[in-house]
Design an enzyme around this catalytic site. Structure first.
Site, PDB file in Angstrom:
ATOM      1  N   ASP A  76      -0.526  -4.787  -3.587  1.00 56.12           N
ATOM      2  CA  ASP A  76      -1.877  -4.220  -3.574  1.00 56.12           C
ATOM      3  C   ASP A  76      -1.901  -2.699  -3.591  1.00 56.12           C
ATOM      4  OD1 ASP A  76      -4.499  -5.194  -3.842  1.00 56.12           O
ATOM      5  OD2 ASP A  76      -4.995  -4.490  -1.837  1.00 56.12           O
TER       6      ASP A  76
ATOM      7  N   HIS B   6      -7.117  -6.510   1.739  1.00 58.43           N
ATOM      8  CA  HIS B   6      -6.082  -5.569   1.315  1.00 58.43           C
ATOM      9  C   HIS B   6      -4.725  -5.916   1.922  1.00 58.43           C
ATOM     10  CE1 HIS B   6      -4.032  -1.917   0.282  1.00 58.43           C
ATOM     11  NE2 HIS B   6      -4.007  -1.477   1.526  1.00 58.43           N
TER      12      HIS B   6
ATOM     13  N   SER C  50       0.838  -1.196   0.000  1.00 56.69           N
ATOM     14  CA  SER C  50       0.000   0.000   0.000  1.00 56.69           C
ATOM     15  C   SER C  50       0.880   1.255   0.000  1.00 56.69           C
ATOM     16  CB  SER C  50      -0.950  -0.046   1.200  1.00 56.69           C
ATOM     17  OG  SER C  50      -1.978   0.889   1.075  1.00 56.69           O
TER      18      SER C  50
END
Length: 364
Positions: free
Chosen positions: A190, A316, A164
């Protein structure tokens, strides 16, 4: 055995097969990397039982917890392993180095390596004079300084892995040449520019929708799992406690108020796709399920500029939800690009009869 020979090695599931398969190299690497792993623990039903919600210590996963003193700031760093290539793990916003705990433990069973996972500015046990300056420029300077503090002039190959926000910072760090050592690979988990930029509009609402405080660490872990923030109880028990801090008796609140850093969010992700494609090292993009690649990434993928890996049934936080599968993919990627060596060579086990027959026929 050379890559050319691996690419032309027949499918050895059948001793009589002479059909070549271009994917055989991947199969052999998977076997070499995962050979020797203990069998998975059988799943047990939790019905009728109270799930354990106590905190797990960092020492169950890492070998060392070290302070990196940099210009008056103290960055907390978790380390595992003492030789081999360096996997430099950068967490996402709101998490800490302990988000990598389960993944680090899994990866270390597969390949000989060193794993380094710092708590970035404003996160975990790191203490900085300015906790809220999460600008791209400040953070990549931190990342470079932490690495130099821990490793000095070590010239071992480095694989930067980021999730992220950490994935965006990994790309910026590499392009800014903030790490003097040989960066051999980049793995981004991700984060896709288009999706990230779209998600920023709802991020403040999401942050405000979370509980503002918890009466105990156990309650925070319970929320983490029940809300789907994490799906792996072990990961939640080691990671979630580092995301909160005790402010009074029976009251824990978030370690960092991410809403105070909103001004920096756009800078993390803007222009990320082109920067990612511009990195000259081998690259892998790991996605949690099917994501929409933007135009630049779609073209880059079609041109073979990076490898894509989609892991199913994860949220996530891929490294927490599926640490074993992620470690398998990262280990195979590192071995394929000659960055790391598998700990368990297939040669250490009795040879496959089909392989022996193939070598006999071809006088190897």
């Amino acid at each position: 055995m050379s890559d050319d020979k691996l690419d032309t090695l027949p499918d050895l599931q059948s001793e009589t097969s002479h059909v070549t398969t271009p994917h055989r190299q991947n199969d052999l690497l998977r076997q070499a990397v995962t050979h020797g792993r203990p069998p998975p623990v059988p799943s047990t039903s939790t019905s009728g039982k109270k799930r354990e919600m106590s905190e797990l210590p960092w020492s169950d996963f890492f070998d060392e917890k070290k302070d990196a003193n940099i210009d008056g700031d103290v960055f907390n760093v978790y380390i595992k392993g003492n030789e081999g290539p360096i996997f430099y793990l950068l967490h996402g916003g709101g998490y800490s180095g302990l988000t990598w705990a389960c993944f680090a433990k899994e990866l270390a069973t597969l390949i000989s390596c060193r794993v380094v996972a710092p708590d970035l500015r404003g996160h975990g046990d790191t203490k900085c004079s300015d906790e809220h300056d999460l600008s791209k420029e400040t953070q990549i300077k931190d990342i470079g300084a932490i690495f130099k503090n821990i490793f000095g002039e070590d010239d071992s190959p480095v694989c930067i892995v980021g999730h992220s926000m950490g994935g965006a910072l990994a790309i910026h760090t590499l392009n800014a040449k903030m790490i003097s050592s040989k960066v051999a690979a980049l793995i981004v988990i991700d984060v896709v520019e288009g999706s990230a930029m779209e998600a920023l509009g709802g991020m403040v609402h999401f942050l405000h929708s979370r509980p503002s405080s918890f009466p105990s660490i156990e309650k925070a872990i319970h929320w983490c799992l029940s809300s789907g923030t994490a799906r792996n109880p072990t990961a939640a028990r080691v990671s979630m406690p580092s995301q909160i801090r005790e402010v009074s008796e029976h009251e824990y609140t978030w370690r960092i108020d991410l809403t105070t850093t909103e001004q920096y969010w756009k800078g993390w992700f803007e222009g990320l796709s082109k920067e990612f494609l511009g990195c000259s090292v081998p690259k892998m993009l790991v996605l949690a399920g099917v994501d929409r690649l933007d135009r630049d990434l779609t073209i880059g993928q079609m041109q073979g500029k990076f490898q894509t890996c989609v892991l199913p049934k994860v949220g996530h936080c891929v490294q927490e939800d599926s640490p074993q599968n992620l470690a398998d993919e990262v280990g195979r990627f590192a071995c394929r690009h000659r960055i790391a060596q598998p700990k368990f060579s297939a040669l250490a086990s009795p040879p496959d009869p089909a392989i022996l027959e193939y070598r006999k026929r071809h006088h190897q």
